[in-house]
Write a protein that holds these residues in place. Structure first.
Motif, short mmCIF file in Angstrom:
data_model
loop_
_atom_site.label_atom_id
_atom_site.label_comp_id
_atom_site.label_asym_id
_atom_site.label_seq_id
_atom_site.Cartn_x
_atom_site.Cartn_y
_atom_site.Cartn_z
N SER A 12 0.83 -1.20 0.00
CA SER A 12 0.00 0.00 0.00
C SER A 12 0.87 1.26 0.00
CB SER A 12 -0.92 0.02 1.22
OG SER A 12 -1.86 -1.03 1.15
N ALA A 13 1.97 1.24 0.75
CA ALA A 13 2.87 2.40 0.80
C ALA A 13 3.51 2.66 -0.57
CB ALA A 13 3.95 2.18 1.85
N LEU A 14 3.74 1.59 -1.33
CA LEU A 14 4.29 1.74 -2.68
C LEU A 14 3.21 2.17 -3.68
CD1 LEU A 14 6.64 -1.37 -2.88
CD2 LEU A 14 7.34 1.03 -2.78
N GLY A 15 1.95 2.10 -3.25
CA GLY A 15 0.84 2.49 -4.12
C GLY A 15 0.73 1.57 -5.32
N SER A 16 0.88 0.27 -5.08
CA SER A 16 0.93 -0.67 -6.20
C SER A 16 0.33 -2.02 -5.82
CB SER A 16 2.37 -0.87 -6.63
OG SER A 16 2.47 -1.86 -7.61
N VAL A 44 14.66 -0.19 5.07
CA VAL A 44 14.70 -1.43 4.30
C VAL A 44 14.47 -1.10 2.82
CG1 VAL A 44 12.25 -1.95 4.68
CG2 VAL A 44 13.83 -3.80 4.13
N ARG A 45 15.18 -1.81 1.96
CA ARG A 45 15.01 -1.61 0.51
C ARG A 45 13.83 -2.43 0.02
NH1 ARG A 45 17.63 0.98 -2.91
NH2 ARG A 45 19.47 1.17 -1.59
N LEU A 46 13.03 -1.81 -0.83
CA LEU A 46 11.91 -2.48 -1.48
C LEU A 46 12.12 -2.39 -2.98
CD1 LEU A 46 8.98 -0.92 0.58
CD2 LEU A 46 10.12 -3.11 0.98
N ASN A 47 12.14 -3.53 -3.64
CA ASN A 47 12.27 -3.57 -5.10
C ASN A 47 10.93 -3.96 -5.70
OD1 ASN A 47 15.14 -3.03 -5.23
ND2 ASN A 47 15.42 -5.04 -4.35
N LYS A 48 10.34 -3.02 -6.41
CA LYS A 48 9.01 -3.24 -7.00
C LYS A 48 9.19 -3.66 -8.46
CE LYS A 48 6.20 0.25 -8.16
NZ LYS A 48 5.24 1.37 -8.04
N PHE A 49 8.56 -4.78 -8.81
CA PHE A 49 8.64 -5.27 -10.19
C PHE A 49 7.68 -4.47 -11.05
CE2 PHE A 49 9.76 -8.99 -7.55
CZ PHE A 49 11.05 -9.14 -7.99
N LEU A 62 13.52 3.02 -0.75
CA LEU A 62 13.86 2.74 0.63
C LEU A 62 12.66 3.10 1.48
CD1 LEU A 62 17.52 4.08 0.97
CD2 LEU A 62 16.76 1.70 0.82
N ALA A 63 12.25 2.19 2.34
CA ALA A 63 11.14 2.45 3.26
C ALA A 63 11.74 2.79 4.62
CB ALA A 63 10.25 1.22 3.38
N ASP A 69 5.99 2.79 20.20
CA ASP A 69 4.60 2.47 20.56
C ASP A 69 3.72 2.32 19.33
OD1 ASP A 69 5.25 2.49 23.23
OD2 ASP A 69 4.70 4.59 23.51
N GLU A 70 3.92 3.18 18.35
CA GLU A 70 3.17 3.10 17.10
C GLU A 70 4.16 2.87 15.95
OE1 GLU A 70 -0.16 5.53 14.47
OE2 GLU A 70 0.93 6.57 16.03
N THR A 71 4.51 1.62 15.72
CA THR A 71 5.43 1.27 14.64
C THR A 71 4.70 1.44 13.32
OG1 THR A 71 6.67 -0.24 16.04
CG2 THR A 71 6.84 -0.57 13.66
N CYS A 72 5.32 2.17 12.38
CA CYS A 72 4.65 2.42 11.11
C CYS A 72 5.65 2.88 10.06
CB CYS A 72 3.58 3.49 11.28
SG CYS A 72 4.25 5.11 11.74
N ILE A 73 5.22 2.86 8.82
CA ILE A 73 6.02 3.39 7.71
C ILE A 73 5.82 4.90 7.70
CG2 ILE A 73 6.41 3.36 5.22
CD1 ILE A 73 4.91 0.60 5.25
N THR A 74 6.92 5.65 7.73
CA THR A 74 6.81 7.10 7.69
C THR A 74 7.11 7.67 6.31
OG1 THR A 74 9.10 7.43 8.39
CG2 THR A 74 7.41 7.36 10.13
N ASP A 75 8.00 7.01 5.57
CA ASP A 75 8.43 7.56 4.29
C ASP A 75 8.82 6.46 3.31
OD1 ASP A 75 8.85 10.66 4.87
OD2 ASP A 75 9.63 9.56 6.59
#
Length: 104
Positions: A12-16, A44-49, A62-63, A69-75
């Motif tokens: 979802s963060a990658l919008g794909s 962490v590196r994310l490689n989107k096909f 890079l994510a 307390d609130e672990t989440c993706i920020t960027d």
């Protein structure tokens, strides 16, 4: 934190809806050094096909994940010459807001 498992919505963060693969390394960003140091973020590196039939054509991101307390993706940091530097600066910035992404 404290052994709690957290599922992160990278797709979802990658919008794909395309498949992606996580890199094989995680960089931990620490609050301080030495005794009592604790991780406050990870990168962490994310490689989107781009094309599921061609596993060699990828986009690399890079994510940045805030821990606590609130672990989440920020960027999500797109590929650039200074991608690592940007991701580290974001990971080291306190108070980053969570991305508004749906759980997978």
């Amino acid at each position: 934190p404290k052994g709690k498992e957290t599922l992160l919505p990278f797709r979802s963060a990658l919008g794909s809806v395309m498949d992606f693969m996580m890199g094989d390394k995680i960089e931990w960003r620490m609050e301080k050094k030495g005794e009592g140091a604790k991780p406050v973020a990870m990168i962490v590196r994310l490689n989107k096909f781009q094309n599921p039939s061609d596993q060699n054509t990828i986009e690399s991101f890079l994510a940045v994940v805030r821990l606590g307390d609130e672990t989440c993706i920020t960027d999500i940091v797109p590929a650039s010459a200074d991608q690592n530097k940007k991701a580290r600066a974001l990971g080291d910035t306190k108070g980053r807001k969570c991305m508004n992404v749906k759980s997978e």
